[in-house]
Design an enzyme around this catalytic site. Structure first.
Site, short mmCIF file in Angstrom:
data_model
loop_
_atom_site.label_atom_id
_atom_site.label_comp_id
_atom_site.label_asym_id
_atom_site.label_seq_id
_atom_site.Cartn_x
_atom_site.Cartn_y
_atom_site.Cartn_z
CE1 TYR A 135 2.32 1.19 15.43
CE2 TYR A 135 4.06 -0.34 16.10
CZ TYR A 135 3.10 0.08 15.18
OH TYR A 135 2.94 -0.62 14.01
N GLY A 193 -6.30 4.54 5.71
CA GLY A 193 -4.90 4.92 5.60
C GLY A 193 -4.30 4.54 4.26
CB ALA A 194 -5.90 3.98 1.04
CB SER A 226 2.73 -4.10 15.05
OG SER A 226 4.14 -4.04 15.14
N GLY A 229 2.31 4.38 2.07
CA GLY A 229 2.80 3.20 2.74
C GLY A 229 2.06 1.92 2.39
CG LEU A 230 0.20 -2.21 4.53
CD1 LEU A 230 0.88 -3.22 3.61
CD2 LEU A 230 0.05 -2.75 5.94
#
Length: 275
Positions: free
Chosen positions: A166, A10-11, A143, A14-15
């Protein structure tokens, strides 16, 4: 990190993007995963600019399809000589319409599929490479939003709510982190979970309509610390709230619940087919 190789899922935003730029300054090799090639190449160029001594390679895959997750692990094992760090960052959040239930390519509830089954399958698929590169570290981005898994309706086919889905998926990831750390004792591979920051200014937070409180760069710091800090090189099977070794939701410490979850996760992640 001159000889260090790290994979970030997920690069492309965002984070994940903030982590790529943060770690690029340390040199070594970054393997950046995403599902949008244009975005991914942009981040790769940003990382190269941030770290003149870094080597960047990119990998495309849609983690909502477990077949692509397995194929991604195969490609990385075939192409990369070693892997010192794996940051399972890619995730699906509550979505802009939390009332709309979505499913993965294999028919699983989407948040459970992407936030639990995919990182678990990818970690197992890369375990031979991680073990041969040991000491190695796996960081699962969790999270502080956590909710107990309801085993009567694991796929949330009734009374669906995206935020609740989530939270359940992120607690499930923490539970899997604890179990995997036990399984990997003595291999030189550590596994930890971390809540990076509250309500980072990301596309998903803005889509949900919540005012951001922090930045992705804020969140990158505690994740990078778990990857790089020599003082926690042997720490494994822990949940961190940013920099603090913290306690997760009570269900994470329930042996029976963890056993049921891991049976489900192994079955889903191993076959790629809905059971």
């Amino acid at each position: 990190m001159s000889g260090h190789t790290t994979l970030i899922t997920g690069a492309s935003q965002g984070l994940g993007r903030a982590l790529a730029i943060e770690l690029a300054a340390h040199g070594g090799t970054l393997l950046l995963h995403g599902r949008n090639d244009a975005r991914l190449q942009t981040v790769a160029e940003e990382a190269r600019a941030a770290g003149p001594d870094v080597t960047v390679r990119t990998y495309l895959a849609d983690l909502s399809d477990l077949d692509q997750v397995h194929a991604l692990a195969d490609r990385i094992r075939d192409a990369e000589p070693h892997l010192d760090g794996l940051i399972n960052n890619a995730a699906v959040t509550a979505g802009s319409d939390p009332r709309r239930r979505e499913v993965s390519r294999q028919g699983y509830e989407l948040r459970l599929a992407v936030n639990l089954f995919a990182p678990y399958a990818l970690t197992l698929g890369l375990l031979p490479l991680l073990s041969s590169s040991a000491p190695a570290r796996v960081i699962n981005v969790a999270s502080s939003v956590q909710g107990a898994v309801d085993f009567r309706d694991v796929m949330m086919e009734h009374n669906y709510d995206g935020l609740r889905a989530y939270g359940r998926s992120k607690l499930a990831l923490i539970m899997a982190t604890f179990d995997l750390a036990v399984e990997l004792q003595g291999t030189g591979v550590t596994v930890n979970a971390v809540h990076p920051a509250d309500l980072m200014d990301t596309e998903s937070v803005r889509a949900f309509g919540i005012p951001p409180r922090t930045t992705p760069e804020d969140g990158a710091q505690p994740v990078a610390r778990l990857l790089l800090d020599p003082e926690i090189a042997l720490t494994s099977g822990r949940y961190f709230d940013r920099f603090t070794d913290a306690r997760a939701h009570a269900q994470a410490y329930d042996p029976a619940a963890r056993r049921r979850l891991m049976e489900l996760t192994r079955a889903a992640s191993g076959s790629g087919q809905r059971g």
